[in-house]
Design a protein around this motif. Structure first.
Motif, short mmCIF file in Angstrom:
data_model
loop_
_atom_site.label_atom_id
_atom_site.label_comp_id
_atom_site.label_asym_id
_atom_site.label_seq_id
_atom_site.Cartn_x
_atom_site.Cartn_y
_atom_site.Cartn_z
N SER A 1 -3.91 29.45 6.48
CA SER A 1 -3.51 30.61 7.84
C SER A 1 -4.10 30.11 9.29
CB SER A 1 -3.84 31.90 7.02
OG SER A 1 -4.92 31.54 7.31
N ALA A 2 -5.60 29.29 8.18
CA ALA A 2 -6.18 29.41 10.22
C ALA A 2 -5.21 28.47 10.89
CB ALA A 2 -7.77 28.81 10.02
N VAL A 3 -5.07 27.41 10.25
CA VAL A 3 -3.86 26.44 10.97
C VAL A 3 -3.07 26.63 11.47
CG1 VAL A 3 -3.37 23.79 10.14
CG2 VAL A 3 -4.88 24.77 9.10
N PRO A 4 -3.19 26.52 12.97
CA PRO A 4 -1.48 27.35 13.83
C PRO A 4 -0.09 25.71 13.73
CG PRO A 4 -3.73 25.66 14.95
CD PRO A 4 -3.75 26.74 14.28
N VAL A 5 0.96 26.66 12.98
CA VAL A 5 1.77 25.71 13.61
C VAL A 5 2.13 26.00 14.79
CG1 VAL A 5 3.93 25.43 12.20
CG2 VAL A 5 2.20 26.19 9.90
N ILE A 6 2.94 24.89 15.32
CA ILE A 6 3.48 24.86 17.10
C ILE A 6 4.76 25.23 16.77
CG2 ILE A 6 4.45 24.68 18.91
CD1 ILE A 6 1.35 25.11 18.27
N GLY A 7 5.65 26.57 16.27
CA GLY A 7 7.17 26.89 16.23
C GLY A 7 7.27 27.94 15.51
N PRO A 8 8.08 28.37 15.73
CA PRO A 8 8.42 30.08 15.43
C PRO A 8 8.93 30.05 13.35
CG PRO A 8 11.09 28.82 15.84
CD PRO A 8 10.13 28.01 15.34
#
Ligand code: AMP
Ligand code: GLY
Length: 423
Positions: free
Chosen positions: A89-96
């Motif tokens: 959950s701490a890893v950002p995903v670039i996308g909606p």
């Protein structure tokens, strides 16, 4: 930081090229990538939709950002998969989020979204098998041509423009009977918009947004925009008719209500919004939303972006996009796509590609390529995208076309008229 990029097309090659230039990127991995992405990072043999393998890879390789190229992982909920997993959950995903990806995943959802937020689009009505009779009657009264759209993802094939009522009625029945599988269980019937298309790209952190350079995509296989539809045969950025006055209307009437609408609807959205627009006598109407960048538009949009893309992504993840300045080049970018013989129908694969290393005036982005015994071979319909920057559109197109002609593989084809309708 270590970054994982998902996807394998020309769009992802361009992302890889751009991300690898950022001093913020320590190691870049591309899953699965292609023969070209290996020059910007490390290809990893994992499918972009294999969430459990992606999870293992992210944890084993200390990945601190995931950039999603294609729509499929987004529509399948990769954002939510990461958000719900305490290790990820701490890893950002670039996308909606999956809810946001419905803007592309369901035409009915996106039409309802636009209606709700008063965003200009073609008038439409939605039908299912249960309302087939109503649909047939609706078509009886509908002006021609009329547009039929499969609700779900149909690999770019789910849109039909019908010239007669009989044809439209026949197609509606076939679509509702599974012509595009489950994707056409629901069909949107839409008014035909007569105008000229362009693609507008927005990056949002859910609160604020940046407008990236717009582009025009050349979809037909043949010169003069004739013949079958393809994934895209070339692109141009900027688009001359998208002047300040027109873009102001796009921002006020479309972009602002879209970003605001996502917020009001409590749809989590940190990523790209690709707005397919029709310019109808100077007024912009939304044809469709996509929840990713366009391909081959990315190949002419990102080369004009002088800002650090990773810095922008970090700002998106931390919801401080408003603090970052976007630097855009004044040059024109032209992209010419080289395709395999037979494309967009059945095409040949496994042909040796030669001469890429001698191209100096353009950047060559790989799409459908594979490395076999150290040689680049064709492995898809769209094989390469050649992008040139020029002071004028004419210079850019001339350079990209000349360089496309210098690359060879058996049966290769490309359009040399990209941008000519705008000159
Ligand atoms: P889409 O899959 O929604 O992008 O539609 C594919 C293509 O069909 C678009 O890029 C347009 O060229 C065309 N199209 C879709 N909707 C309309 C419309 N309402 N009027 C005219 N052309 C359309
Ligand atoms: N070039 C259109 C698309 O990416 O959907």
């Amino acid at each position: 930081m270590n970054i994982l990029l998902l996807g394998s097309g020309g769009r992802e090659s361009t992302f890889a090229w751009k991300i690898s230039k950022s001093p913020l990127c320590k190691q870049l991995f591309i899953a699965p990538g292609n023969a070209g992405t290996g020059q910007y990072g490390t290809n990893v043999d994992i499918k972009a939709t294999d969430f459990s393998k992606i999870k293992d890879f992210v944890l084993e390789n200390s990945i601190s950002m995931v950039v999603v190229g294609p729509e499929e992982p987004l529509v399948k909920g990769i954002f939510d998969f990461f958000a719900a997993d305490s290790a990820l959950s701490a890893v950002p995903v670039i996308g909606p989020s999956q809810a946001g990806a419905e803007l592309e995943g369901s035409k009915n959802f996106s039409k309802a979204f636009m209606r709700r937020h008063l965003i200009p689009t073609a008038a439409s009505a939605t039908f299912t098998k249960h309302s087939l009779q109503e649909g047939l009657a609706y078509l009886e009264e509908h002006p021609l041509p009329v547009v039929l759209k499969a609700d779900g993802l149909a690999a770019g094939k789910g849109v039909l423009i019908c010239q007669t009522t009989e044809e439209a009625q026949k197609e509606l029945e076939e679509m509702l009977n599974g012509k595009f599988g489950d994707a056409s269980n629901t069909v949107v019937i839409e008014e035909f918009l007569d105008g000229i298309e362009l693609s507008v790209f927005v990056l949002t952190d859910g609160v604020s947004y940046k407008i990236l350079p717009e582009a025009k995509d050349y979809k037909r296989i043949g010169e003069g925009d004739t013949g079958l539809n393809t994934g895209g045969m070339g692109s141009i950025s900027p688009v001359p008719f998208a002047d300040a006055e027109f873009m102001k209307k796009v921002e006020e009437n479309i972009i602002k209500p879209t970003v605001h609408g996502l917020k009001v609807d409590q749809i989590h959205y940190k990523g790209f919004i690709f707005i397919g627009l029709m310019n109808v006598k100077g007024e912009p109407y939304v044809i469709e939303y996509n929840v990713r960048m366009g391909d081959p538009e990315t190949e002419s949009v990102l080369p004009r972006l002088d800002s650090d893309l990773v810095e922008l992504f970090q700002a998106v993840a931390e919801q401080r996009l408003d603090d970052v300045e976007l630097k855009i080049s004044n040059k024109t970018a032209a992209t010419v796509v080289l395709v395999s013989s037979g494309y967009p129908g059945n095409y040949l694969k496994g042909k040796t590609v030669s001469n890429i290393e001698h191209i100096k005036g353009s950047t060559v982005f790989h799409a459908g390529t594979i490395l076999e015994e150290g040689q680049v071979k064709t492995d898809g319909g769209r094989v390469l995208a050649v992008t040139a920057l020029g002071d004028t559109m004419f210079d850019a197109v001339q350079q990209a076309v000349a360089d496309a002609g210098r690359i060879y593989f058996d049966g290769r084809y490309f359009r040399s008229d990209i941008g000519f309708d705008l000159l």
